[in-house]
Scaffold this motif. Structure first.
Motif, PDB file in Angstrom:
ATOM      1  N   GLN A 161     -81.086 -21.670   9.890  1.00 57.11           N
ATOM      2  CA  GLN A 161     -80.246 -22.454   8.970  1.00 57.11           C
ATOM      3  C   GLN A 161     -78.774 -22.149   9.202  1.00 57.11           C
ATOM      4  O   GLN A 161     -77.945 -23.056   9.250  1.00 57.11           O
ATOM      5  CB  GLN A 161     -80.589 -22.117   7.513  1.00 57.11           C
ATOM      6  N   THR A 177     -74.967 -22.037   1.881  1.00 54.91           N
ATOM      7  CA  THR A 177     -76.226 -22.535   2.430  1.00 54.91           C
ATOM      8  C   THR A 177     -77.441 -21.717   2.031  1.00 54.91           C
ATOM      9  O   THR A 177     -78.564 -22.201   2.139  1.00 54.91           O
ATOM     10  CB  THR A 177     -76.165 -22.602   3.972  1.00 54.91           C
ATOM     11  N   THR A 229     -75.751 -24.708  10.662  1.00 56.46           N
ATOM     12  CA  THR A 229     -74.578 -24.979   9.830  1.00 56.46           C
ATOM     13  C   THR A 229     -73.311 -24.462  10.489  1.00 56.46           C
ATOM     14  O   THR A 229     -72.311 -25.161  10.572  1.00 56.46           O
ATOM     15  CB  THR A 229     -74.735 -24.296   8.451  1.00 56.46           C
TER      16      THR A 229
END
Length: 75
Positions: A29, A14, A33
């Protein structure tokens, strides 16, 4: 159980490679995820830092407040 290897794989997938060659991702983020994988992401991050796998500022990370904190993969 410490899932540092799995965490490193998620960061690698990612994150983005910086000028220093290390892969980095923001906590926001990573949380979005990784929360689908484990709801214990903060504890895993703290153990990963203790083992020298990641670097980030601060003692603790909080969803919402620390979403812009950059987590850098060191391995």
């Amino acid at each position: 159980m410490f899932c540092g290897h799995e965490l490193c794989l998620v960061i690698r997938r990612t994150g983005e490679v910086g000028e220093d060659g290390h892969v980095s991702v923001t906590f926001g983020q990573l949380f979005e995820t990784y929360v689908t994988i484990s709801n214990k992401v903060v504890g895993i991050l703290l153990r990963a830092r203790k083992h020298g796998l990641v670097r980030f500022e601060g003692e603790m990370l909080w969803q919402g407040k620390d979403d812009d904190v950059v987590i850098t993969l060191l391995e």
